[in-house]
Design a protein around this motif. Structure first.
Motif, PDB file in Angstrom:
ATOM      1  N   ILE A  55      50.521  31.393  35.130  1.00  0.00           N
ATOM      2  CA  ILE A  55      49.826  31.736  36.370  1.00  0.00           C
ATOM      3  C   ILE A  55      48.651  32.618  35.971  1.00  0.00           C
ATOM      4  O   ILE A  55      48.819  33.648  35.318  1.00  0.00           O
ATOM      5  N   TYR A  56      47.463  32.206  36.362  1.00  0.00           N
ATOM      6  CA  TYR A  56      46.223  32.850  35.959  1.00  0.00           C
ATOM      7  C   TYR A  56      45.544  33.333  37.240  1.00  0.00           C
ATOM      8  O   TYR A  56      45.221  32.524  38.114  1.00  0.00           O
ATOM      9  N   LYS A  57      45.370  34.635  37.385  1.00  0.00           N
ATOM     10  CA  LYS A  57      44.863  35.169  38.654  1.00  0.00           C
ATOM     11  C   LYS A  57      43.898  36.326  38.447  1.00  0.00           C
ATOM     12  O   LYS A  57      43.852  36.955  37.379  1.00  0.00           O
ATOM     13  N   THR A  58      43.149  36.615  39.507  1.00  0.00           N
ATOM     14  CA  THR A  58      42.164  37.692  39.479  1.00  0.00           C
ATOM     15  C   THR A  58      42.827  39.021  39.816  1.00  0.00           C
ATOM     16  O   THR A  58      44.000  39.081  40.190  1.00  0.00           O
ATOM     17  N   ASP A  59      42.033  40.094  39.730  1.00  0.00           N
ATOM     18  CA  ASP A  59      42.513  41.428  40.081  1.00  0.00           C
ATOM     19  C   ASP A  59      42.965  41.524  41.536  1.00  0.00           C
ATOM     20  O   ASP A  59      43.823  42.332  41.880  1.00  0.00           O
ATOM     21  N   SER A  62      44.031  36.502  43.581  1.00  0.00           N
ATOM     22  CA  SER A  62      43.648  35.122  43.878  1.00  0.00           C
ATOM     23  C   SER A  62      44.052  34.253  42.687  1.00  0.00           C
ATOM     24  O   SER A  62      43.629  34.515  41.545  1.00  0.00           O
ATOM     25  N   VAL A  63      44.884  33.269  42.933  1.00  0.00           N
ATOM     26  CA  VAL A  63      45.402  32.429  41.850  1.00  0.00           C
ATOM     27  C   VAL A  63      44.385  31.351  41.478  1.00  0.00           C
ATOM     28  O   VAL A  63      43.951  30.564  42.326  1.00  0.00           O
ATOM     29  N   LEU A  64      43.984  31.330  40.207  1.00  0.00           N
ATOM     30  CA  LEU A  64      43.030  30.352  39.703  1.00  0.00           C
ATOM     31  C   LEU A  64      43.715  29.151  39.081  1.00  0.00           C
ATOM     32  O   LEU A  64      43.154  28.063  39.038  1.00  0.00           O
ATOM     33  N   LEU A  65      44.912  29.346  38.578  1.00  0.00           N
ATOM     34  CA  LEU A  65      45.679  28.245  37.977  1.00  0.00           C
ATOM     35  C   LEU A  65      47.153  28.572  38.052  1.00  0.00           C
ATOM     36  O   LEU A  65      47.557  29.713  37.811  1.00  0.00           O
ATOM     37  N   ASN A  66      47.949  27.558  38.385  1.00  0.00           N
ATOM     38  CA  ASN A  66      49.399  27.725  38.450  1.00  0.00           C
ATOM     39  C   ASN A  66      50.045  26.445  37.949  1.00  0.00           C
ATOM     40  O   ASN A  66      50.049  25.428  38.642  1.00  0.00           O
ATOM     41  N   THR A  67      50.552  26.472  36.724  1.00  0.00           N
ATOM     42  CA  THR A  67      51.142  25.260  36.152  1.00  0.00           C
ATOM     43  C   THR A  67      52.437  24.867  36.843  1.00  0.00           C
ATOM     44  O   THR A  67      52.846  23.709  36.771  1.00  0.00           O
ATOM     45  N   TYR A  68      53.098  25.816  37.510  1.00  0.00           N
ATOM     46  CA  TYR A  68      54.309  25.470  38.247  1.00  0.00           C
ATOM     47  C   TYR A  68      53.963  24.487  39.370  1.00  0.00           C
ATOM     48  O   TYR A  68      54.691  23.514  39.607  1.00  0.00           O
ATOM     49  N   LYS A  69      52.838  24.736  40.040  1.00  0.00           N
ATOM     50  CA  LYS A  69      52.414  23.835  41.116  1.00  0.00           C
ATOM     51  C   LYS A  69      51.876  22.521  40.561  1.00  0.00           C
ATOM     52  O   LYS A  69      51.954  21.478  41.217  1.00  0.00           O
ATOM     53  N   MET A  70      51.327  22.566  39.354  1.00  0.00           N
ATOM     54  CA  MET A  70      50.841  21.346  38.709  1.00  0.00           C
ATOM     55  C   MET A  70      51.990  20.434  38.298  1.00  0.00           C
ATOM     56  O   MET A  70      51.821  19.235  38.129  1.00  0.00           O
ATOM     57  N   ALA A 100      56.144  37.140  29.890  1.00  0.00           N
ATOM     58  CA  ALA A 100      55.326  38.348  29.783  1.00  0.00           C
ATOM     59  C   ALA A 100      54.056  38.164  30.597  1.00  0.00           C
ATOM     60  O   ALA A 100      53.763  37.066  31.082  1.00  0.00           O
ATOM     61  N   SER A 101      53.286  39.239  30.747  1.00  0.00           N
ATOM     62  CA  SER A 101      51.966  39.130  31.353  1.00  0.00           C
ATOM     63  C   SER A 101      50.978  39.934  30.518  1.00  0.00           C
ATOM     64  O   SER A 101      51.341  40.902  29.853  1.00  0.00           O
ATOM     65  N   PHE A 102      49.724  39.481  30.563  1.00  0.00           N
ATOM     66  CA  PHE A 102      48.650  40.101  29.788  1.00  0.00           C
ATOM     67  C   PHE A 102      47.422  40.236  30.673  1.00  0.00           C
ATOM     68  O   PHE A 102      47.126  39.343  31.466  1.00  0.00           O
ATOM     69  N   LYS A 103      46.722  41.346  30.539  1.00  0.00           N
ATOM     70  CA  LYS A 103      45.498  41.563  31.294  1.00  0.00           C
ATOM     71  C   LYS A 103      44.293  41.426  30.371  1.00  0.00           C
ATOM     72  O   LYS A 103      44.287  41.974  29.263  1.00  0.00           O
ATOM     73  N   ILE A 104      43.305  40.671  30.845  1.00  0.00           N
ATOM     74  CA  ILE A 104      42.115  40.386  30.047  1.00  0.00           C
ATOM     75  C   ILE A 104      40.878  40.784  30.826  1.00  0.00           C
ATOM     76  O   ILE A 104      40.749  40.439  32.005  1.00  0.00           O
ATOM     77  N   LEU A 105      39.988  41.488  30.213  1.00  0.00           N
ATOM     78  CA  LEU A 105      38.740  41.865  30.850  1.00  0.00           C
ATOM     79  C   LEU A 105      37.918  40.609  31.120  1.00  0.00           C
ATOM     80  O   LEU A 105      37.636  39.823  30.211  1.00  0.00           O
ATOM     81  N   ALA A 106      37.542  40.403  32.382  1.00  0.00           N
ATOM     82  CA  ALA A 106      36.806  39.190  32.763  1.00  0.00           C
ATOM     83  C   ALA A 106      35.518  39.034  31.971  1.00  0.00           C
ATOM     84  O   ALA A 106      35.138  37.920  31.587  1.00  0.00           O
ATOM     85  N   ASP A 107      34.854  40.156  31.692  1.00  0.00           N
ATOM     86  CA  ASP A 107      33.587  40.098  30.951  1.00  0.00           C
ATOM     87  C   ASP A 107      33.775  39.477  29.569  1.00  0.00           C
ATOM     88  O   ASP A 107      32.877  38.806  29.053  1.00  0.00           O
ATOM     89  N   ILE A 123      34.370  36.455  40.782  1.00  0.00           N
ATOM     90  CA  ILE A 123      35.012  37.346  39.816  1.00  0.00           C
ATOM     91  C   ILE A 123      34.055  38.493  39.520  1.00  0.00           C
ATOM     92  O   ILE A 123      32.913  38.272  39.124  1.00  0.00           O
ATOM     93  N   LYS A 124      34.515  39.701  39.700  1.00  0.00           N
ATOM     94  CA  LYS A 124      33.667  40.868  39.537  1.00  0.00           C
ATOM     95  C   LYS A 124      33.611  41.332  38.078  1.00  0.00           C
ATOM     96  O   LYS A 124      34.628  41.358  37.388  1.00  0.00           O
ATOM     97  N   ALA A 125      32.418  41.696  37.640  1.00  0.00           N
ATOM     98  CA  ALA A 125      32.262  42.269  36.303  1.00  0.00           C
ATOM     99  C   ALA A 125      33.096  43.542  36.212  1.00  0.00           C
ATOM    100  O   ALA A 125      33.162  44.334  37.157  1.00  0.00           O
ATOM    101  N   GLY A 126      33.761  43.724  35.086  1.00  0.00           N
ATOM    102  CA  GLY A 126      34.589  44.900  34.886  1.00  0.00           C
ATOM    103  C   GLY A 126      36.001  44.759  35.429  1.00  0.00           C
ATOM    104  O   GLY A 126      36.829  45.648  35.222  1.00  0.00           O
ATOM    105  N   SER A 127      36.284  43.632  36.098  1.00  0.00           N
ATOM    106  CA  SER A 127      37.641  43.410  36.614  1.00  0.00           C
ATOM    107  C   SER A 127      38.492  42.734  35.551  1.00  0.00           C
ATOM    108  O   SER A 127      37.999  42.308  34.502  1.00  0.00           O
ATOM    109  N   TYR A 128      39.780  42.639  35.857  1.00  0.00           N
ATOM    110  CA  TYR A 128      40.705  42.036  34.910  1.00  0.00           C
ATOM    111  C   TYR A 128      41.264  40.732  35.455  1.00  0.00           C
ATOM    112  O   TYR A 128      41.455  40.576  36.665  1.00  0.00           O
ATOM    113  N   LEU A 129      41.518  39.798  34.543  1.00  0.00           N
ATOM    114  CA  LEU A 129      42.235  38.578  34.865  1.00  0.00           C
ATOM    115  C   LEU A 129      43.623  38.702  34.251  1.00  0.00           C
ATOM    116  O   LEU A 129      43.769  39.153  33.111  1.00  0.00           O
ATOM    117  N   THR A 130      44.615  38.304  35.006  1.00  0.00           N
ATOM    118  CA  THR A 130      46.000  38.441  34.561  1.00  0.00           C
ATOM    119  C   THR A 130      46.597  37.073  34.259  1.00  0.00           C
ATOM    120  O   THR A 130      46.460  36.139  35.048  1.00  0.00           O
TER     121      THR A 130
END
Length: 284
Positions: A55-59, A62-70, A100-107, A123-130
């Motif tokens: 599951i790939y989502k914004t700060d 907002s879910v950008l990708l969900n393989t469970y639904k795919m 697990a989960s990991f946070k990645i800087l969107a920039d 997607i805002k600059a300086g935000s994180y994607l999880t």
């Protein structure tokens, strides 16, 4: 044909630059992580093939990708880490059935360093994607090769046909011989009718109803299994060939072809145009 990684794959190579937040720990390599399920199996290594639900989502959640639904997990091969603390390092912290989960800087994800497009406006600059991940399966290259070989052996045995076997592991059976036909050689141009199937009989491509496929017999134009198989045949011959995954699309697959899939092709050599011999240099 080469498979291109989707946005998610490039994202998985992003750097993490933040300090601990929301209960996340920071690894020695700089990864922000939170382990939910920590099993005692062998950790994932470079070169391993991994299936992962993601599951790939914004700060703002907002879910950008969900393989469970795919309905199917994401598949990738663990690569050498591009940077200290990238997501390839993250996978190496886990084993099968871990979550697990990991946070990645969107920039960092949308950095030109990765050849990525401009950051989307939502997607805002300086935000994180999880990335929230669950490791579904892990296989080493050796295990995958052995599994694919076993599948080919079973297919041949179940067919009860007298397939020939080459040193590479390719199997072939000429079903319509043409003793006087022109042999196919490396560099020749051939016209071929074909039907491609998976071992379970699922058809993924065919020239049926179309003009025959014309191609030069050389590496890089088609899969290696075709280059080898065509040279075993003559003009006018029909054959069934079973191509090992390593001579087809390997661990990554291609479109409708799943990763690590041996392929079955019914081939008919319609025409053979010998390669033009290089001109002889004039004597000086």
């Amino acid at each position: 044909m080469k498979v291109k990684f989707a946005v998610v794959a490039l994202a998985l190579s992003g750097l993490l630059f933040a300090c601990n937040k929301d209960g996340y720990k920071k690894s020695d390599s700089g990864l922000l992580y939170k382990i939910y399920t920590d099993n005692k199996g062998e950790k994932i290594k470079e070169g391993d093939f991994v299936k992962v639900n993601l599951i790939y989502k914004t700060d703002s959640d907002s879910v950008l990708l969900n393989t469970y639904k795919m309905g199917r997990p994401y598949e990738l091969i663990i690569q050498k880490s591009m940077f200290k603390g990238d997501m390839m390092d993250a996978f190496k912290m886990l084993c099968k059935d871990d979550s697990a989960s990991f946070k990645i800087l969107a920039d960092s994800i949308f950095s030109p360093k990765f050849g990525m497009q401009k950051m989307p406006p939502f997607i805002k600059a300086g935000s994180y994607l999880t990335f929230v991940i669950k490791i579904v399966d892990v296989k080493t290259k050796v295990a995958m090769d052995a599994e694919a070989t076993k599948a080919v052996d079973k297919f041949v045995t179940d067919s009860k046909l007298a397939f020939n076997k080459t040193a590479s592991g390719l199997r072939y059976l000429v079903t319509t011989p043409a003793a006087a036909g022109t042999p196919v050689k490396l560099g020749d141009t051939v016209k071929v009718h074909y039907t491609g199937k998976l071992l379970d009989g699922t058809k993924f491509d065919s020239s049926e109803g179309r003009a025959p496929f014309e191609l030069p017999v050389q590496k890089g134009v088609v899969i290696d299994g075709w280059v080898e198989a065509l040279q075993l045949l003559k003009k006018g011959e029909k054959a069934t060939v079973v191509i090992p995954a390593k001579l087809a699309y390997g661990e990554m697959g291609n479109g409708p072809i799943p990763p690590n899939s041996p392929l079955v092709f019914d081939l008919e050599i319609v025409d053979v145009k010998p390669a033009t011999a290089a001109p002889v240099s004039a004597a000086k």
